[in-house]
Design a protein around this motif. Structure first.
Motif, PDB file in Angstrom:
ATOM      1  N   UNK A   1      13.526  63.039  -7.834  1.00 19.35           N
ATOM      2  CA  UNK A   1      13.840  62.958  -9.272  1.00 19.35           C
ATOM      3  C   UNK A   1      12.814  62.155 -10.068  1.00 19.35           C
ATOM      4  N   UNK A   2      12.282  61.082  -9.477  1.00 19.37           N
ATOM      5  CA  UNK A   2      11.243  60.314 -10.171  1.00 19.37           C
ATOM      6  C   UNK A   2       9.993  61.160 -10.360  1.00 19.37           C
ATOM      7  N   UNK A   3       9.691  61.976  -9.349  1.00 23.82           N
ATOM      8  CA  UNK A   3       8.530  62.842  -9.471  1.00 23.82           C
ATOM      9  C   UNK A   3       8.679  63.861 -10.578  1.00 23.82           C
ATOM     10  N   UNK A   4       9.887  64.415 -10.741  1.00 25.51           N
ATOM     11  CA  UNK A   4      10.105  65.377 -11.824  1.00 25.51           C
ATOM     12  C   UNK A   4       9.960  64.702 -13.188  1.00 25.51           C
ATOM     13  N   UNK A   5      10.404  63.481 -13.298  1.00 25.55           N
ATOM     14  CA  UNK A   5      10.240  62.761 -14.569  1.00 25.55           C
ATOM     15  C   UNK A   5       8.764  62.574 -14.889  1.00 25.55           C
ATOM     16  N   UNK A   6       7.967  62.216 -13.880  1.00 27.05           N
ATOM     17  CA  UNK A   6       6.529  62.029 -14.099  1.00 27.05           C
ATOM     18  C   UNK A   6       5.870  63.349 -14.486  1.00 27.05           C
TER      19      UNK A   6
ATOM     20  N   UNK B   1      21.161  62.095  15.874  1.00 24.21           N
ATOM     21  CA  UNK B   1      20.115  63.035  15.484  1.00 24.21           C
ATOM     22  C   UNK B   1      20.604  63.984  14.412  1.00 24.21           C
ATOM     23  N   UNK B   2      19.745  64.929  14.043  1.00 19.68           N
ATOM     24  CA  UNK B   2      18.408  65.197  14.584  1.00 19.68           C
ATOM     25  C   UNK B   2      17.367  64.211  14.075  1.00 19.68           C
ATOM     26  N   UNK B   3      16.300  64.042  14.871  1.00 21.39           N
ATOM     27  CA  UNK B   3      15.217  63.135  14.496  1.00 21.39           C
ATOM     28  C   UNK B   3      14.342  63.826  13.453  1.00 21.39           C
ATOM     29  N   UNK B   4      14.030  63.091  12.404  1.00 19.56           N
ATOM     30  CA  UNK B   4      13.139  63.633  11.374  1.00 19.56           C
ATOM     31  C   UNK B   4      12.167  62.554  10.922  1.00 19.56           C
ATOM     32  N   UNK B   5      10.972  62.995  10.595  1.00 18.33           N
ATOM     33  CA  UNK B   5       9.947  62.102  10.061  1.00 18.33           C
ATOM     34  C   UNK B   5       9.828  62.328   8.568  1.00 18.33           C
ATOM     35  N   UNK B   6       9.437  61.290   7.864  1.00 22.03           N
ATOM     36  CA  UNK B   6       9.371  61.325   6.408  1.00 22.03           C
ATOM     37  C   UNK B   6       7.962  60.969   5.966  1.00 22.03           C
ATOM     38  N   UNK B   7       7.420  61.815   5.116  1.00 21.35           N
ATOM     39  CA  UNK B   7       6.156  61.515   4.442  1.00 21.35           C
ATOM     40  C   UNK B   7       6.471  61.267   2.979  1.00 21.35           C
ATOM     41  N   UNK B   8       6.108  60.106   2.504  1.00 23.15           N
ATOM     42  CA  UNK B   8       6.405  59.754   1.118  1.00 23.15           C
ATOM     43  C   UNK B   8       5.290  58.861   0.585  1.00 23.15           C
ATOM     44  N   UNK B   9       5.041  58.990  -0.717  1.00 22.68           N
ATOM     45  CA  UNK B   9       4.040  58.142  -1.356  1.00 22.68           C
ATOM     46  C   UNK B   9       4.661  56.790  -1.673  1.00 22.68           C
ATOM     47  N   UNK B  10       3.832  55.765  -1.897  1.00 20.35           N
ATOM     48  CA  UNK B  10       4.403  54.431  -2.172  1.00 20.35           C
ATOM     49  C   UNK B  10       5.243  54.362  -3.433  1.00 20.35           C
ATOM     50  N   UNK B  11       4.940  55.200  -4.421  1.00 17.01           N
ATOM     51  CA  UNK B  11       5.689  55.161  -5.677  1.00 17.01           C
ATOM     52  C   UNK B  11       7.032  55.857  -5.540  1.00 17.01           C
ATOM     53  N   UNK B  12       7.116  56.846  -4.652  1.00 16.22           N
ATOM     54  CA  UNK B  12       8.364  57.588  -4.464  1.00 16.22           C
ATOM     55  C   UNK B  12       8.455  58.856  -5.275  1.00 16.22           C
ATOM     56  N   UNK B  13       7.299  59.482  -5.548  1.00 14.58           N
ATOM     57  CA  UNK B  13       7.314  60.737  -6.309  1.00 14.58           C
ATOM     58  C   UNK B  13       7.596  61.936  -5.420  1.00 14.58           C
ATOM     59  N   UNK B  14       7.108  61.900  -4.191  1.00 14.51           N
ATOM     60  CA  UNK B  14       7.303  63.025  -3.271  1.00 14.51           C
ATOM     61  C   UNK B  14       7.881  62.486  -1.963  1.00 14.51           C
ATOM     62  N   UNK B  15       8.583  63.350  -1.270  1.00 18.43           N
ATOM     63  CA  UNK B  15       9.194  62.991   0.019  1.00 18.43           C
ATOM     64  C   UNK B  15       9.318  64.269   0.834  1.00 18.43           C
ATOM     65  N   UNK B  16       8.634  64.305   1.952  1.00 15.31           N
ATOM     66  CA  UNK B  16       8.639  65.483   2.812  1.00 15.31           C
ATOM     67  C   UNK B  16       9.277  65.129   4.140  1.00 15.31           C
TER      68      UNK B  16
END
Length: 476
Positions: A87-92, A210-225
């Protein structure tokens, strides 16, 4: 063949094969020659251009097919993008064009700078989404079945199967209603790392890990994969049980059959001699006594039965004053049932069935738990929970007696809120030759044994008292 040719030459009628032509005389056939092949056809083409053919119809169909393909491709990539933008990413993303347009329109330099700064932040956040991980992550659970209070743990293993060094990742593992984090450091090619995390076992139940999942996210919190690596696993937290020696369960008749007070003409356990009556078998005549008395005397036996143990557990909330009593009752049912299965006895374990919240009338039914093995029984006991709409002990006893035949001993398990009158009413639902034992779990009462109108009532304050209570009941 020559005669046929001669006959044709003399003016005789000749046979000519029909030409492969259509009704109009053309030698090439078209779809128009077979109207039944397209009439009634209902597909995407007919819905767009009907039954028309030609270059224009083919062009329209090709354009529609391209539009459908483009829409499918766009929606697939749009779904991937929207799944990683927070949601923060959509605002940006909304603020970037707004600030630039407004800033240039009213010549507000500061607002233009803010717009470019937001655009730079969004671009740097997008960089975190690119690249593939070299790791292969797996989940291992040490023990899938544990007892309440035992230590249990899981392990996340990461292995670098690539040709270059991997970056460190943070793996999230859902454990029941909480999350555990596993930090996997940067690994060289061919190396591996493990992270162990605890699994809470302070309450009985089935814990999903589980299930085990990994998270990729930027420090600001705009994207999260999020990337899911494993499937979930189940850990059964069994209720605590105790071992009950077979000699202390004297209430339960042996597998081979113990003598009862009922008399029979043919059985194993000898009781007495009586005078012969018509219809008795001659093989039961006791000849020595017959010779001594001068009258035919036959043997009489005590009837023996194979034991059939029934354990009925009430799940009604009103039958227990707190959770401690209910958990003790589940442990009692598990201890009795597991011991009977180990002794190879015929055992049936049932629990109250629940009535749906919006049902018009109460459902009178019980749920039979698996008694194939002791482990299967404890697995089923991990799932039982008390409920307000579950059948009370009296109804459980009535339904159980109606649905189970050949019962020799019945255990009724409940909490401290069940009165003596209710216990006596529940015992009357079984046949008169059935030994009924009520086990009341009450930590506030004095443990003991009492008889109430042919009913044995065992009161226990903690699980270890069950063994002594059964021994006292067997002695009585």
């Amino acid at each position: 063949m020559s005669s046929l040719l001669n006959r044709s030459a003399k003016g005789q009628p000749q046979y000519t094969a029909p030409e492969q032509s259509g009704p109009s005389g053309d030698k090439s056939r078209s779809d128009a020659d077979f109207p039944t092949a397209i009439r009634g056809l209902d597909n995407a083409r007919t819905r767009i251009v009907g039954y028309r053919t030609g270059f224009l119809a083919d062009l329209i169909v090709a354009l529609v097919r391209f539009a459908v393909l483009a829409r499918t491709t766009f929606s697939r990539y749009a779904k991937r993008i929207t799944a990683v933008v927070t949601p923060v990413g959509w605002v940006v993303l909304v603020l970037v064009p707004v600030t630039l347009i407004v800033g240039y329109t009213i010549a507000w330099q500061e607002l233009v700078v803010v717009g470019f700064a937001l655009a730079a932040i969004a671009l740097m956040a997008a960089i975190y989404l690119f690249g593939r991980s070299q790791l292969t992550i797996s989940l291992h659970v040490g023990h899938h079945r544990v007892v309440v209070g035992e230590l249990a743990s899981g392990e996340v293993r990461g292995e670098n199967e690539g040709k270059r060094r991997s970056l460190g990742v943070i793996a999230e593992i859902p454990v029941a209603a909480t999350y555990a984090e596993a930090v996997l450091q940067s690994l060289r090619p061919g190396s591996s790392a493990t992270h162990e995390f605890p699994i809470p076992t302070h309450r009985r139940g089935v814990i999903t890990v589980g299930p085990v999942r990994t998270v990729r996210a930027d420090p600001v919190g705009l994207v999260r994969r999020e990337l899911v690596w494993t499937e979930s696993a189940e850990v059964f937290v069994h209720p605590r049980t105790i071992s009950i020696p077979s000699v202390s369960t004297g209430l339960i008749r042996d597998l081979e059959g113990n003598p009862t007070k009922d008399l029979a003409n043919n059985d194993i356990s000898f009781h007495a001699l009586r005078e012969y009556v018509r219809g008795d078998e001659r093989r039961n005549i006791h000849w020595k006594t017959t010779a001594r008395t001068g009258r035919y005397m036959v043997r009489q036996f005590e009837e023996t039965r194979r034991s059939h143990l029934v354990i009925a557990l009430s799940l009604a909330t009103t039958d227990y004053s707190n959770d401690y009593e209910f958990e003790m009752a589940v442990s009692v049912a598990g201890s009795l049932g597991a011991q009977a299965i180990r002794d190879a006895r015929t055992v049936t374990v049932v629990a109250s069935e629940q009535t749906p919240q919006f049902a018009k009338r109460k459902i009178f039914a019980v749920r039979a738990l698996s008694t194939l093995t002791g482990t299967r029984l404890l697995d089923d006991l991990t799932r039982v929970q008390r409920a307000d709409t579950a059948l009370r002990l009296i109804d459980v006893a009535r339904v159980t007696s109606e649905q189970t035949s050949g019962v020799s001993v019945a255990f009724l398990i409940c909490g401290s809120t069940v009165t003596s009158q209710q216990l006596r009413a529940a015992s009357t639902k079984f046949a008169t030759n059935v030994e009924v034992v009520a086990i009341v779990c009450d930590p506030e009462a004095v443990p003991g044994l009492r008889r109430v109108s042919g009913l044995s009532v065992l009161t226990i304050g903690y699980l270890e008292e069950l063994k002594r209570a059964l021994a006292r009941s067997a002695g009585a």
